[in-house]
Design a protein around this motif. Sequence first.
Motif, PDB file in Angstrom:
ATOM      1  N   THR A  67       0.830  -1.204   0.000  1.00  0.00           N
ATOM      2  CA  THR A  67       0.000   0.000   0.000  1.00  0.00           C
ATOM      3  C   THR A  67       0.864   1.254   0.000  1.00  0.00           C
ATOM      4  O   THR A  67       0.516   2.246  -0.648  1.00  0.00           O
ATOM      5  N   THR A  68       1.978   1.216   0.678  1.00  0.00           N
ATOM      6  CA  THR A  68       2.910   2.352   0.664  1.00  0.00           C
ATOM      7  C   THR A  68       3.417   2.591  -0.751  1.00  0.00           C
ATOM      8  O   THR A  68       3.498   3.735  -1.213  1.00  0.00           O
ATOM      9  N   ALA A  71       0.574   4.081  -2.753  1.00  0.00           N
ATOM     10  CA  ALA A  71       0.357   5.470  -2.353  1.00  0.00           C
ATOM     11  C   ALA A  71       1.419   6.381  -2.950  1.00  0.00           C
ATOM     12  O   ALA A  71       1.119   7.494  -3.396  1.00  0.00           O
ATOM     13  N   SER A  72       2.651   5.911  -2.982  1.00  0.00           N
ATOM     14  CA  SER A  72       3.736   6.690  -3.568  1.00  0.00           C
ATOM     15  C   SER A  72       3.492   6.913  -5.057  1.00  0.00           C
ATOM     16  O   SER A  72       3.672   8.020  -5.570  1.00  0.00           O
ATOM     17  N   SER A  75       0.591   9.377  -5.435  1.00  0.00           N
ATOM     18  CA  SER A  75       1.061  10.730  -5.090  1.00  0.00           C
ATOM     19  C   SER A  75       1.860  11.338  -6.234  1.00  0.00           C
ATOM     20  O   SER A  75       1.655  12.493  -6.618  1.00  0.00           O
ATOM     21  N   THR A  83       6.445  10.647  -0.991  1.00  0.00           N
ATOM     22  CA  THR A  83       6.331  10.241   0.419  1.00  0.00           C
ATOM     23  C   THR A  83       5.195  10.973   1.126  1.00  0.00           C
ATOM     24  O   THR A  83       5.214  11.130   2.342  1.00  0.00           O
ATOM     25  N   LYS A  85       2.344  11.496   3.161  1.00  0.00           N
ATOM     26  CA  LYS A  85       1.692  10.650   4.173  1.00  0.00           C
ATOM     27  C   LYS A  85       0.172  10.787   4.155  1.00  0.00           C
ATOM     28  O   LYS A  85      -0.538   9.848   4.524  1.00  0.00           O
ATOM     29  N   GLU A  88      -1.148   8.356   1.580  1.00  0.00           N
ATOM     30  CA  GLU A  88      -1.028   6.993   2.118  1.00  0.00           C
ATOM     31  C   GLU A  88      -2.098   6.726   3.179  1.00  0.00           C
ATOM     32  O   GLU A  88      -2.730   5.673   3.180  1.00  0.00           O
ATOM     33  N   ARG A  92      -5.032   3.910   2.943  1.00  0.00           N
ATOM     34  CA  ARG A  92      -5.182   2.907   4.013  1.00  0.00           C
ATOM     35  C   ARG A  92      -6.560   3.003   4.673  1.00  0.00           C
ATOM     36  O   ARG A  92      -7.177   1.990   4.998  1.00  0.00           O
TER      37      ARG A  92
END
Length: 179
Positions: A67-68, A71-72, A75, A83, A85, A88, A92
């Motif tokens: 998922t990170t 998300a990156s 983004s 990065t 957050k 992310e 999540r």
Amino acid sequence: MDAAAAAAAAAEPLLSSAVPSSDPTSQTPDSKPSMSTKTPWLAYAVASGACAAFNGVFAKLTTTELTTTWASAISTAFGLSGTNKFVEFLIRATFFALNLAFNAIMWTLFTKALTRATSTTRVSIINTSSNFMLTALLGLLIFRESLPPLWWAGAGLLVVGNVVIGRREEEEVKGVTED
């Protein structure tokens, strides 16, 4: 109405059209009962197992490193820092909400299957088997989890064992009704 209840209500018309009425008066005298009228619970049990599998996938996506990575990428696609957050956290949180929604839908469908079936064991067998197999396939597709042939052999034995248990219960029920 919360999101889970709304999702369950939205799924109801789809499954109701897939599961014909078990009302014997709805059949014509010349028609033989089809497999779908003999087992109106089957679609609910399979769908319940599938929802349980997706519930597990979304639970894992809530906490996994994958998922990170997603998300990156999202983004970056929106011109934000890789990065970020907030993105992310948003992804999540979405996966967590989907986890809760699929859990609620799963229990709704499972309860419907139980109320329509003559055997709770058979419903549980179908539910568990479909959940087990779909979870393995989703793990392979989404998380690149490979399962050795021994796992598949074990899964096959579980399914066979469930069928044997289900048939034994069916024979016991027939024996009781014939007495």
